[in-house]
Enzyme design. Structure first.
Site, mmCIF file in Angstrom:
data_model
loop_
_atom_site.group_PDB
_atom_site.id
_atom_site.type_symbol
_atom_site.label_atom_id
_atom_site.label_comp_id
_atom_site.label_asym_id
_atom_site.label_seq_id
_atom_site.Cartn_x
_atom_site.Cartn_y
_atom_site.Cartn_z
ATOM 1 N N LYS A 53 4.462 -13.809 10.098
ATOM 2 C CA LYS A 53 3.273 -12.942 10.135
ATOM 3 C C LYS A 53 2.022 -13.775 10.385
ATOM 4 C CE LYS A 53 5.496 -9.572 7.098
ATOM 5 N NZ LYS A 53 5.609 -8.945 5.774
ATOM 6 N N GLN A 97 3.620 -9.798 -0.175
ATOM 7 C CA GLN A 97 5.003 -9.792 0.293
ATOM 8 C C GLN A 97 5.910 -9.284 -0.820
ATOM 9 O OE1 GLN A 97 5.924 -10.261 3.398
ATOM 10 N NE2 GLN A 97 8.113 -10.092 3.021
ATOM 11 N N ASP A 120 -0.242 -2.948 4.824
ATOM 12 C CA ASP A 120 1.158 -2.520 4.734
ATOM 13 C C ASP A 120 1.278 -0.996 4.696
ATOM 14 O OD1 ASP A 120 3.173 -4.503 4.755
ATOM 15 O OD2 ASP A 120 2.491 -5.255 2.814
HETATM 16 N N1 GUN Z 1 9.240 -7.134 2.270
HETATM 17 C C1 GUN Z 1 10.121 -6.641 3.165
HETATM 18 N N2 GUN Z 1 9.469 -5.920 4.105
HETATM 19 C C2 GUN Z 1 8.151 -5.966 3.796
HETATM 20 C C3 GUN Z 1 6.994 -5.423 4.400
HETATM 21 O O1 GUN Z 1 7.024 -4.731 5.419
HETATM 22 N N3 GUN Z 1 5.811 -5.705 3.778
HETATM 23 C C4 GUN Z 1 5.758 -6.455 2.645
HETATM 24 N N4 GUN Z 1 4.556 -6.653 2.102
HETATM 25 N N5 GUN Z 1 6.823 -6.969 2.061
HETATM 26 C C5 GUN Z 1 8.012 -6.728 2.634
#
Ligand code: GUN
Length: 304
Positions: A53, A97, A120
């Site tokens: 990311k 996350q 998110d």
């Molecule tokens: N863990 C697995 N997928 C995601 C996501 O799309 N966003 C976040 N913040 N954590 C995750």
């Protein structure tokens, strides 16, 4: 053979378009959009996701920083950190996350992020607005699936879709956009007839729903769940599952929910794993971050 929906290529298009928009934004005198990624603990897969990311953010011209916190911090400490970022005018997007350690209440953490900075789309307000067809920040994986279908020109209007998996972060928002009226305010509706299947859907029924579907979206994390005899010839198959397995040669491998080698011979279009939905998720997170930056600048909010 099916058309391969190349998520890497489509995600690159999305990010390259974003680069141009962000360059224009910066040329107009704004600081670059800024994203803070908080990761608690040392789960290797989570660290890989966050690294991807941050790399994508930098590629797009977004300032991105990873905030690494030990797994033994308290929930209170994390909430305090989130609050600091909520109150900073130098921060547009905040991502925690997931999963967070078991000692923390994940829902409480997601709701602690300002809805305007919630890139998110997991905050209760953003989820609610999505469900009411209002403009909002949409979870990136779900948005990635929708963008992939749109850019590949897969018709959804009046078509039958099956979404397998009802998670609030993935299956639910995908199903929500697929069935929504395109004329509604969010502009994200796709006018399909949607069936949502989950762990309590009997296998025989799951197979039947899939066989009748024009579009199958599988988001379960169960390798090989979707077999070729469950797919109507010409149907679109989108594989959101990502599972790490060790193959017969002892090598680590990422696989989806779909028996790709066989389904590719029947489907009209299919996403590979890796290289399908995964890169789209990252690209849409960048789009969400730019959207958050613009909202902060305009002092607008997704709240009505
Ligand atoms: N863990 C697995 N997928 C995601 C996501 O799309 N966003 C976040 N913040 N954590 C995750």
């Amino acid at each position: 053979m099916a058309q391969i929906l190349n998520g890497n290529a489509i995600a690159k298009d999305v990010k390259d378009e974003l680069i141009v928009k962000i360059q224009k934004w910066v040329a107009e005198g704004h600081r670059p959009p800024s994203l803070k990624c908080i990761i608690v603990g040392d789960d290797p897969a989570s660290h890989t996701y966050v690294r991807n990311k941050v790399t994508a953010a930098k590629y797009c011209g977004i300032d991105a920083e990873t905030i690494r916190l030990d797994s033994d911090i308290t929930e209170e400490f994390l909430l305090h950190k989130i609050n600091e970022l909520n109150n900073s005018n130098e921060v547009d997007g905040i991502l925690i996350q997931l999963p967070v350690p078991d000692t923390m209440d994940e829902r409480k953490i997601c709701n602690a992020v300002s809805p305007k900075k919630d890139v998110d789309g997991f905050h209760i307000i953003n989820v609610g607005q999505l469900c009411l067809d209002m403009p909002t920040i949409v979870p990136a994986t779900a948005l990635g699936v929708v963008e992939l279908l749109k850019r590949a020109k897969i018709e959804t209007h009046g078509r039958d879709a099956v979404v397998i998996g009802r998670s609030k972060n993935v299956g639910m928002p995908i199903a929500m956009m697929l069935h929504t009226d395109k004329r509604h305010e969010s502009g994200l509706g796709m006018d399909a007839t949607v069936t949502i299947c989950h762990r309590h859907t009997p296998r025989a029924k799951l197979e039947n729903y899939c066989r009748n579907a024009d579009i199958i979206i599988s988001a379960t994390g169960i390798p090989n769940l979707i077999k070729a005899d469950m797919v109507k010839p010409g149907a679109t198959v989108v594989d959101v599952g990502i599972t790490r397995i060790t193959n017969a040669e002892g090598k680590n491998k990422l696989v989806g929910d779909v028996d790709y080698e066989e389904v590719v011979k029947v489907a009209g279009a299919i996403t590979p794993v890796p290289g399908g939905v995964g890169p789209m998720t990252v690209a849409m997170l960048m789009q969400n971050t730019f959207q958050a930056a613009k909202m902060l600048r305009d002092k607008t909010t997704v709240l009505q």
